[in-house]
Design an enzyme around this catalytic site. Structure first.
Site, PDB file in Angstrom:
ATOM      1  CE  LYS A 152       0.638   1.940   4.868  1.00 49.40           C
ATOM      2  NZ  LYS A 152       2.051   1.960   4.893  1.00 49.40           N
TER       3      LYS A 152
ATOM      4  CG  ASP B 191      -0.753   0.488   8.010  1.00 48.65           C
ATOM      5  OD1 ASP B 191      -1.162   0.931   8.722  1.00 48.65           O
ATOM      6  OD2 ASP B 191       0.413   0.395   8.178  1.00 48.65           O
TER       7      ASP B 191
HETATM    8  O1  C5P Z   1       0.185  -1.128  14.705  1.00 48.60           O
HETATM    9  P1  C5P Z   1       1.769  -1.199  14.474  1.00 48.60           P
HETATM   10  O2  C5P Z   1       2.338  -3.077  15.628  1.00 48.60           O
HETATM   11  O3  C5P Z   1       1.947  -1.278  13.125  1.00 48.60           O
HETATM   12  O4  C5P Z   1       2.274   0.095  14.747  1.00 48.60           O
HETATM   13  C1  C5P Z   1       3.579  -0.221  15.091  1.00 48.60           C
HETATM   14  C2  C5P Z   1       4.266   1.469  16.092  1.00 48.60           C
HETATM   15  O5  C5P Z   1       3.852   1.892  15.440  1.00 48.60           O
HETATM   16  C3  C5P Z   1       3.263   1.222  17.025  1.00 48.60           C
HETATM   17  O6  C5P Z   1       4.242   0.292  18.614  1.00 48.60           O
HETATM   18  C4  C5P Z   1       3.355   2.857  17.599  1.00 48.60           C
HETATM   19  O7  C5P Z   1       3.992   3.236  18.110  1.00 48.60           O
HETATM   20  C5  C5P Z   1       3.217   3.122  16.541  1.00 48.60           C
HETATM   21  N1  C5P Z   1       1.354   3.370  16.011  1.00 48.60           N
HETATM   22  C6  C5P Z   1       1.188   4.680  16.652  1.00 48.60           C
HETATM   23  N2  C5P Z   1      -0.436   5.535  15.535  1.00 48.60           N
HETATM   24  C7  C5P Z   1      -0.953   4.341  15.214  1.00 48.60           C
HETATM   25  C8  C5P Z   1      -0.083   3.609  13.892  1.00 48.60           C
HETATM   26  C9  C5P Z   1       1.125   3.383  15.142  1.00 48.60           C
HETATM   27  O8  C5P Z   1       1.451   5.574  17.043  1.00 48.60           O
HETATM   28  N3  C5P Z   1      -2.158   4.845  14.461  1.00 48.60           N
END
Ligand code: C5P
Length: 278
Positions: free
Chosen positions: A10, A132
Protein backbone atom coordinates in the site's frame (compact mmCIF):
# COMPACT_ATOMS: atom_id res chain seq x y z
CA UNK A 1 -6.94 -28.22 -0.76
CA UNK A 2 -4.08 -25.92 -1.84
CA UNK A 3 -4.33 -22.38 -3.16
CA UNK A 4 -2.34 -19.17 -3.52
CA UNK A 5 -3.20 -15.57 -2.58
CA UNK A 6 -1.40 -12.37 -3.56
CA UNK A 7 -0.94 -9.81 -0.76
CA UNK A 8 -0.47 -6.28 -2.18
CA UNK A 9 1.57 -3.39 -0.78
CA UNK A 10 0.00 0.00 0.00
CA UNK A 11 0.86 3.64 -0.09
CA UNK A 12 -0.46 6.36 2.19
CA UNK A 13 -1.46 9.15 -0.17
CA UNK A 14 -1.36 11.37 2.92
CA UNK A 15 -0.93 10.77 6.62
CA UNK A 16 -2.17 13.26 9.20
CA UNK A 17 -1.55 12.62 12.88
CA UNK A 18 -4.44 14.19 14.77
CA UNK A 19 -4.01 12.94 18.34
CA UNK A 20 -2.03 10.91 20.84
CA UNK A 21 -3.95 8.08 22.50
CA UNK A 22 -3.67 6.88 26.09
CA UNK A 23 -2.49 3.46 24.76
CA UNK A 24 0.59 5.12 23.21
CA UNK A 25 -0.71 4.90 19.64
CA UNK A 26 -1.68 7.92 17.54
CA UNK A 27 -4.97 8.91 15.94
CA UNK A 28 -4.50 9.32 12.22
CA UNK A 29 -6.39 10.28 9.08
CA UNK A 30 -4.93 8.63 6.02
CA UNK A 31 -6.23 7.79 2.55
CA UNK A 32 -4.51 4.50 1.78
CA UNK A 33 -4.46 2.54 -1.47
CA UNK A 34 -3.15 -0.83 -2.58
CA UNK A 35 -0.42 -0.86 -5.22
CA UNK A 36 0.54 -3.60 -7.64
CA UNK A 37 3.48 -5.27 -5.96
CA UNK A 38 2.66 -8.48 -4.13
CA UNK A 39 3.89 -11.01 -1.62
CA UNK A 40 2.69 -14.51 -2.45
CA UNK A 41 1.16 -16.86 0.13
CA UNK A 42 0.23 -20.49 -0.47
CA UNK A 43 -2.07 -22.37 1.89
CA UNK A 44 -2.47 -26.10 2.29
CA UNK A 45 -3.88 -28.53 4.83
CA UNK A 46 -1.48 -29.82 7.43
CA UNK A 47 -1.79 -31.58 10.76
CA UNK A 48 0.07 -28.72 12.45
CA UNK A 49 0.83 -24.98 12.07
CA UNK A 50 3.75 -24.39 9.75
CA UNK A 51 5.20 -21.28 8.11
CA UNK A 52 7.85 -21.60 5.45
CA UNK A 53 9.69 -18.48 4.27
CA UNK A 54 13.18 -17.29 3.41
CA UNK A 55 13.02 -14.62 6.12
CA UNK A 56 15.90 -14.63 8.58
CA UNK A 57 13.93 -14.48 11.82
CA UNK A 58 11.99 -17.20 13.67
CA UNK A 59 8.62 -18.02 12.01
CA UNK A 60 6.87 -17.53 15.39
CA UNK A 61 7.74 -13.80 15.23
CA UNK A 62 6.23 -13.40 11.78
CA UNK A 63 2.87 -11.57 11.65
CA UNK A 64 1.58 -14.36 9.40
CA UNK A 65 2.19 -16.90 12.13
CA UNK A 66 0.66 -14.60 14.76
CA UNK A 67 -2.43 -14.19 12.55
CA UNK A 68 -2.70 -17.97 12.08
CA UNK A 69 -2.43 -18.61 15.81
CA UNK A 70 -5.02 -15.94 16.62
CA UNK A 71 -7.67 -17.12 14.15
CA UNK A 72 -7.17 -20.73 15.30
CA UNK A 73 -7.66 -19.70 18.93
CA UNK A 74 -10.69 -17.48 18.31
CA UNK A 75 -12.42 -19.92 15.96
CA UNK A 76 -11.73 -22.93 18.19
CA UNK A 77 -10.77 -24.89 15.06
CA UNK A 78 -8.25 -27.65 15.71
CA UNK A 79 -6.98 -28.02 12.14
CA UNK A 80 -3.46 -27.15 10.98
CA UNK A 81 -2.17 -25.20 8.00
CA UNK A 82 1.03 -25.01 6.03
CA UNK A 83 1.69 -21.49 4.74
CA UNK A 84 4.49 -20.66 2.35
CA UNK A 85 5.38 -16.96 2.16
CA UNK A 86 7.36 -15.53 -0.74
CA UNK A 87 8.35 -11.90 -0.20
CA UNK A 88 8.51 -9.25 -2.87
CA UNK A 89 7.56 -6.23 -0.71
CA UNK A 90 10.55 -4.92 1.28
CA UNK A 91 10.44 -5.01 5.09
CA UNK A 92 10.13 -1.91 7.30
CA UNK A 93 9.56 0.18 4.16
CA UNK A 94 6.27 2.00 4.84
CA UNK A 95 4.55 -0.23 2.28
CA UNK A 96 2.60 -2.39 4.74
CA UNK A 97 4.07 -5.72 3.57
CA UNK A 98 3.95 -7.50 6.95
CA UNK A 99 0.42 -6.21 7.64
CA UNK A 100 -0.79 -7.31 4.21
CA UNK A 101 0.72 -10.78 4.73
CA UNK A 102 -1.10 -11.03 8.09
CA UNK A 103 -4.41 -9.90 6.54
CA UNK A 104 -4.09 -12.49 3.77
CA UNK A 105 -3.16 -15.16 6.31
CA UNK A 106 -6.53 -14.47 7.99
CA UNK A 107 -8.35 -14.46 4.63
CA UNK A 108 -6.61 -17.67 3.49
CA UNK A 109 -7.16 -19.63 6.69
CA UNK A 110 -10.80 -18.51 6.86
CA UNK A 111 -11.19 -20.02 3.38
CA UNK A 112 -9.09 -23.17 3.96
CA UNK A 113 -10.92 -24.10 7.14
CA UNK A 114 -14.35 -22.94 5.91
CA UNK A 115 -14.83 -20.75 8.98
CA UNK A 116 -17.32 -18.38 7.33
CA UNK A 117 -15.99 -15.30 9.13
CA UNK A 118 -17.09 -11.95 7.68
CA UNK A 119 -14.70 -9.19 6.60
CA UNK A 120 -15.67 -7.33 9.78
CA UNK A 121 -14.73 -10.39 11.93
CA UNK A 122 -11.38 -10.60 10.15
CA UNK A 123 -10.80 -6.85 10.49
CA UNK A 124 -11.29 -6.93 14.23
CA UNK A 125 -8.89 -9.89 14.52
CA UNK A 126 -6.48 -8.02 12.25
CA UNK A 127 -6.55 -4.94 14.49
CA UNK A 128 -5.08 -7.10 17.28
CA UNK A 129 -2.10 -7.91 15.07
CA UNK A 130 -1.24 -4.49 13.63
CA UNK A 131 -2.77 -1.09 12.89
CA UNK A 132 -2.68 -1.48 9.08
CA UNK A 133 -4.06 -5.04 8.97
CA UNK A 134 -7.81 -4.10 8.88
CA UNK A 135 -7.22 -1.94 5.76
CA UNK A 136 -5.79 -4.90 3.83
CA UNK A 137 -8.88 -7.04 4.55
CA UNK A 138 -10.86 -4.55 2.43
CA UNK A 139 -8.03 -3.38 0.15
CA UNK A 140 -8.51 -0.95 -2.75
CA UNK A 141 -8.72 2.70 -1.72
CA UNK A 142 -9.99 3.58 1.76
CA UNK A 143 -9.94 6.35 4.30
CA UNK A 144 -8.25 5.13 7.47
CA UNK A 145 -9.02 6.72 10.82
CA UNK A 146 -8.51 6.05 14.51
CA UNK A 147 -5.44 3.92 15.12
CA UNK A 148 -6.06 2.27 11.75
CA UNK A 149 -9.10 0.19 12.68
CA UNK A 150 -11.70 2.54 11.14
CA UNK A 151 -11.73 1.74 7.44
CA UNK A 152 -14.09 3.51 5.04
CA UNK A 153 -13.77 1.98 1.57
CA UNK A 154 -13.93 4.50 -1.27
CA UNK A 155 -14.94 3.82 -4.87
CA UNK A 156 -11.77 3.11 -6.84
CA UNK A 157 -10.49 5.98 -8.99
CA UNK A 158 -8.70 5.44 -12.32
CA UNK A 159 -5.36 3.80 -11.70
CA UNK A 160 -2.25 5.96 -11.29
CA UNK A 161 1.30 5.17 -12.37
CA UNK A 162 3.80 5.38 -9.55
CA UNK A 163 7.49 4.89 -9.00
CA UNK A 164 8.38 3.54 -5.55
CA UNK A 165 11.92 4.25 -4.36
CA UNK A 166 13.39 2.89 -1.14
CA UNK A 167 16.88 3.76 0.10
CA UNK A 168 18.80 0.93 1.78
CA UNK A 169 17.62 1.77 5.30
CA UNK A 170 14.79 0.35 7.41
CA UNK A 171 12.52 2.53 9.52
CA UNK A 172 10.39 1.19 12.35
CA UNK A 173 6.92 2.71 12.61
CA UNK A 174 7.29 3.16 16.38
CA UNK A 175 10.46 5.20 15.89
CA UNK A 176 8.91 7.38 13.16
CA UNK A 177 5.86 8.16 15.33
CA UNK A 178 8.21 8.86 18.26
CA UNK A 179 10.02 11.53 16.20
CA UNK A 180 6.82 13.59 16.20
CA UNK A 181 7.37 14.34 19.89
CA UNK A 182 3.65 14.90 20.36
CA UNK A 183 3.36 17.45 17.52
CA UNK A 184 -0.03 17.07 15.91
CA UNK A 185 -1.15 18.05 12.44
CA UNK A 186 -1.75 21.66 11.54
CA UNK A 187 -3.56 20.66 8.37
CA UNK A 188 -7.17 19.90 7.61
CA UNK A 189 -8.13 17.23 5.12
CA UNK A 190 -11.08 17.33 2.75
CA UNK A 191 -11.78 13.77 1.61
CA UNK A 192 -14.36 14.90 -0.96
CA UNK A 193 -11.89 17.24 -2.64
CA UNK A 194 -9.18 14.57 -2.45
CA UNK A 195 -11.43 12.03 -4.23
CA UNK A 196 -12.43 14.54 -6.88
CA UNK A 197 -8.80 15.43 -7.54
CA UNK A 198 -7.69 11.78 -7.67
CA UNK A 199 -10.61 10.85 -9.97
CA UNK A 200 -9.90 13.78 -12.28
CA UNK A 201 -6.11 13.25 -12.02
CA UNK A 202 -5.90 16.90 -11.04
CA UNK A 203 -2.34 16.64 -9.77
CA UNK A 204 -1.90 20.34 -8.98
CA UNK A 205 -4.87 20.11 -6.58
CA UNK A 206 -3.61 16.78 -5.21
CA UNK A 207 -0.22 18.33 -4.53
CA UNK A 208 -1.87 20.67 -2.01
CA UNK A 209 -3.45 17.71 -0.18
CA UNK A 210 -0.64 15.18 -0.16
CA UNK A 211 1.30 15.56 3.05
CA UNK A 212 2.80 13.11 5.52
CA UNK A 213 3.23 14.33 9.11
CA UNK A 214 5.87 11.63 9.73
CA UNK A 215 8.06 12.75 6.83
CA UNK A 216 9.93 15.69 8.43
CA UNK A 217 11.15 13.58 11.38
CA UNK A 218 12.35 10.80 9.09
CA UNK A 219 14.04 13.25 6.67
CA UNK A 220 15.81 14.99 9.57
CA UNK A 221 17.54 11.73 10.49
CA UNK A 222 17.76 10.32 6.94
CA UNK A 223 18.20 13.24 4.47
CA UNK A 224 18.31 10.70 1.63
CA UNK A 225 14.52 10.42 1.90
CA UNK A 226 14.15 14.14 1.10
CA UNK A 227 16.72 13.81 -1.69
CA UNK A 228 14.71 11.00 -3.30
CA UNK A 229 11.58 13.14 -3.12
CA UNK A 230 13.31 16.11 -4.81
CA UNK A 231 14.83 13.81 -7.46
CA UNK A 232 11.41 12.27 -8.23
CA UNK A 233 9.95 15.75 -8.75
CA UNK A 234 12.93 16.73 -10.92
CA UNK A 235 12.45 13.59 -13.01
CA UNK A 236 8.87 14.59 -13.79
CA UNK A 237 6.72 13.26 -10.94
CA UNK A 238 3.60 15.42 -10.50
CA UNK A 239 3.58 14.70 -6.78
CA UNK A 240 5.94 12.82 -4.46
CA UNK A 241 5.69 11.91 -0.77
CA UNK A 242 6.94 9.42 1.78
CA UNK A 243 4.58 6.47 2.33
CA UNK A 244 3.55 5.66 5.92
CA UNK A 245 6.49 5.68 8.29
CA UNK A 246 8.91 5.45 5.37
CA UNK A 247 11.52 5.31 4.09
CA UNK A 248 9.88 4.48 0.72
CA UNK A 249 8.93 7.54 -1.34
CA UNK A 250 6.37 7.36 -4.15
CA UNK A 251 6.23 9.63 -7.17
CA UNK A 252 3.15 9.94 -9.38
CA UNK A 253 3.86 9.91 -13.12
CA UNK A 254 1.75 10.43 -16.22
CA UNK A 255 2.65 7.08 -17.79
CA UNK A 256 4.43 3.81 -17.07
CA UNK A 257 7.21 4.82 -19.50
CA UNK A 258 7.83 8.03 -17.54
CA UNK A 259 7.95 6.11 -14.25
CA UNK A 260 10.32 3.47 -15.66
CA UNK A 261 12.59 6.08 -17.20
CA UNK A 262 12.78 8.05 -13.91
CA UNK A 263 13.94 4.82 -12.20
CA UNK A 264 17.28 5.29 -13.99
CA UNK A 265 18.08 8.13 -11.55
CA UNK A 266 17.99 5.79 -8.54
CA UNK A 267 20.76 3.27 -9.14
CA UNK A 268 21.49 1.21 -6.05
CA UNK A 269 18.08 1.88 -4.50
CA UNK A 270 15.14 -0.51 -4.52
CA UNK A 271 12.80 0.82 -7.23
CA UNK A 272 9.51 -0.43 -8.69
CA UNK A 273 7.18 1.12 -11.26
CA UNK A 274 3.69 0.08 -10.14
CA UNK A 275 0.04 1.02 -10.60
CA UNK A 276 -2.50 1.70 -7.88
CA UNK A 277 -5.04 -1.13 -7.69
CA UNK A 278 -8.76 -1.09 -6.99
O1 C5P B 1 0.27 -1.36 14.95
P1 C5P B 1 1.68 -1.50 14.54
O2 C5P B 1 2.34 -2.67 15.23
O3 C5P B 1 1.88 -1.54 13.07
O4 C5P B 1 2.40 -0.19 15.05
C1 C5P B 1 3.80 -0.12 15.20
C2 C5P B 1 4.11 1.09 16.06
O5 C5P B 1 3.78 2.29 15.36
C3 C5P B 1 3.31 1.15 17.34
O6 C5P B 1 3.97 0.46 18.37
C4 C5P B 1 3.24 2.63 17.61
O7 C5P B 1 4.44 3.07 18.23
C5 C5P B 1 3.22 3.25 16.24
N1 C5P B 1 1.87 3.60 15.78
C6 C5P B 1 1.23 4.70 16.34
N2 C5P B 1 -0.02 5.06 15.92
C7 C5P B 1 -0.63 4.36 14.94
C8 C5P B 1 -0.01 3.23 14.35
C9 C5P B 1 1.25 2.89 14.80
O8 C5P B 1 1.78 5.37 17.24
N3 C5P B 1 -1.84 4.73 14.52
Amino acid sequence: MKFELLAPAKINWSLFVTGKRPDGYHEIISPMQCVGIYDRLTFEDSDHMELESAMDFPPEENLVYKAARLIRKVSGCDRGVKIRLMKEIPLAAGLGGGSSDAAYALIGINRLWGLGMSDEDLMSLGAEIGSDVPFFIKGGLALIEGRGETVTPLPPPASCRLLLVKPPISVSAGWAYGRLGGNLTKKTFDIKLFRQSLDGKDFSALKQMIFNDLEAGVVEKYPVVGEIKSALLEKGAFVAAMSGSGPTVFGVFGSEEDAVSAAGAFNGFWCRAVSTVA
